[in-house]
Design an enzyme around this catalytic site. Structure first.
Site, PDB file in Angstrom:
ATOM      1  N   ASP A  28      -1.391  -0.838   5.884  1.00 17.32           N
ATOM      2  CA  ASP A  28      -0.344  -1.598   5.197  1.00 17.32           C
ATOM      3  C   ASP A  28      -0.325  -3.010   5.763  1.00 17.32           C
ATOM      4  OD1 ASP A  28       1.897  -2.669   4.025  1.00 17.32           O
ATOM      5  OD2 ASP A  28       3.249  -1.044   4.622  1.00 17.32           O
ATOM      6  N   ASP A  80       1.781   1.676  -3.360  1.00 18.28           N
ATOM      7  CA  ASP A  80       1.283   2.574  -2.316  1.00 18.28           C
ATOM      8  C   ASP A  80       0.478   3.704  -2.951  1.00 18.28           C
ATOM      9  OD1 ASP A  80       2.647   1.177  -0.344  1.00 18.28           O
ATOM     10  OD2 ASP A  80       4.098   2.785   0.063  1.00 18.28           O
ATOM     11  N   ASP A 140       5.734  -7.491  -3.947  1.00 25.44           N
ATOM     12  CA  ASP A 140       5.260  -6.525  -4.950  1.00 25.44           C
ATOM     13  C   ASP A 140       4.209  -5.636  -4.300  1.00 25.44           C
ATOM     14  OD1 ASP A 140       6.808  -7.464  -7.087  1.00 25.44           O
ATOM     15  OD2 ASP A 140       5.313  -8.975  -7.621  1.00 25.44           O
ATOM     16  N   TYR A 152      10.445   9.761   0.388  1.00 27.07           N
ATOM     17  CA  TYR A 152       9.960   8.639   1.208  1.00 27.07           C
ATOM     18  C   TYR A 152      10.807   7.391   0.940  1.00 27.07           C
ATOM     19  CZ  TYR A 152       6.634   4.964   2.695  1.00 27.07           C
ATOM     20  OH  TYR A 152       6.036   3.863   3.269  1.00 27.07           O
TER      21      TYR A 152
END
Lengths: 122, 122
Positions: free
Chosen positions: A32, A94, A91, A8
């Site tokens: 997100d 995930d 910063d 990814y």
């Protein structure tokens, strides 16, 4: 899962949206940052990463990915971006969940307004 | 939230279980690691941290905490432990959710079997 997360990052940094979105299941969700509307399904995820990979953002892993005793794993990184006032980084952590085929079914990106750091202010 | 997470680390490293568990709401849940049975409520959380803080584990933050646009924040760290075969560390990311009073209502610790690293093997 960790190999997928490293792919990814590499695919994102190659600005290869198709490689990135190929890691996701068709019915995946992307939140997100966490707390904003969720992108659902391939079309919305392709649109999201199509944009994200074209604006010059670069992911810098700052720790090895973490797994779990379930179908989830995490990456913690900085995103280097060209902000409205010059270079900056965000910063981010995930959290990804995976299906039995190893595809990402859920991505949640943890970062808040105060995780945005202009380079000329730090 | 980030101040709470920094206090969590400091209190843990001071082996002060009461300070740690005082950061949690009465009805909080702890899933550590993700994929294992969830500890629910003050009694189970006090028992968990009472043990965890007495075995000499130490948390080393390796990145600033991350926030979100919601009631969640994360910390990414190493846990230094004395394992059965000597010193070791575990790579971990915690995701915490908070109530309106700033207490932790949910803690999920992401680490898998392969995030355990004996010092003499790395």
């Amino acid at each position: 899962m960790k190999a997928c997360l490293r792919e990814y990052v590499d695919a994102f940094n190659a600005s290869d949206a198709a490689r990135v979105t190929g890691l996701f299941a068709d019915n995946a969700t992307v939140e997100d940052p966490v707390g904003t509307p969720i992108k659902r399904g391939r079309d919305e995820i392709v649109a999201f990463y199509g944009h994200a990979t074209q604006v010059g953002a670069r992911l810098e892993l700052i720790a090895p990915p973490r797994g779990s005793h379930a179908n989830a794993a995490t990456i913690t990184f900085k995103v280097h971006v060209e902000g409205p006032d010059g270079p900056a980084h965000i910063d981010v952590t995930d959290v990804m969940e995976f299906d039995a085929q190893g595809k990402i079914v859920s991505m949640r990106a943890y970062w808040g307004a105060d995780d945005y750091h202009p380079a000329n202010a730090s």
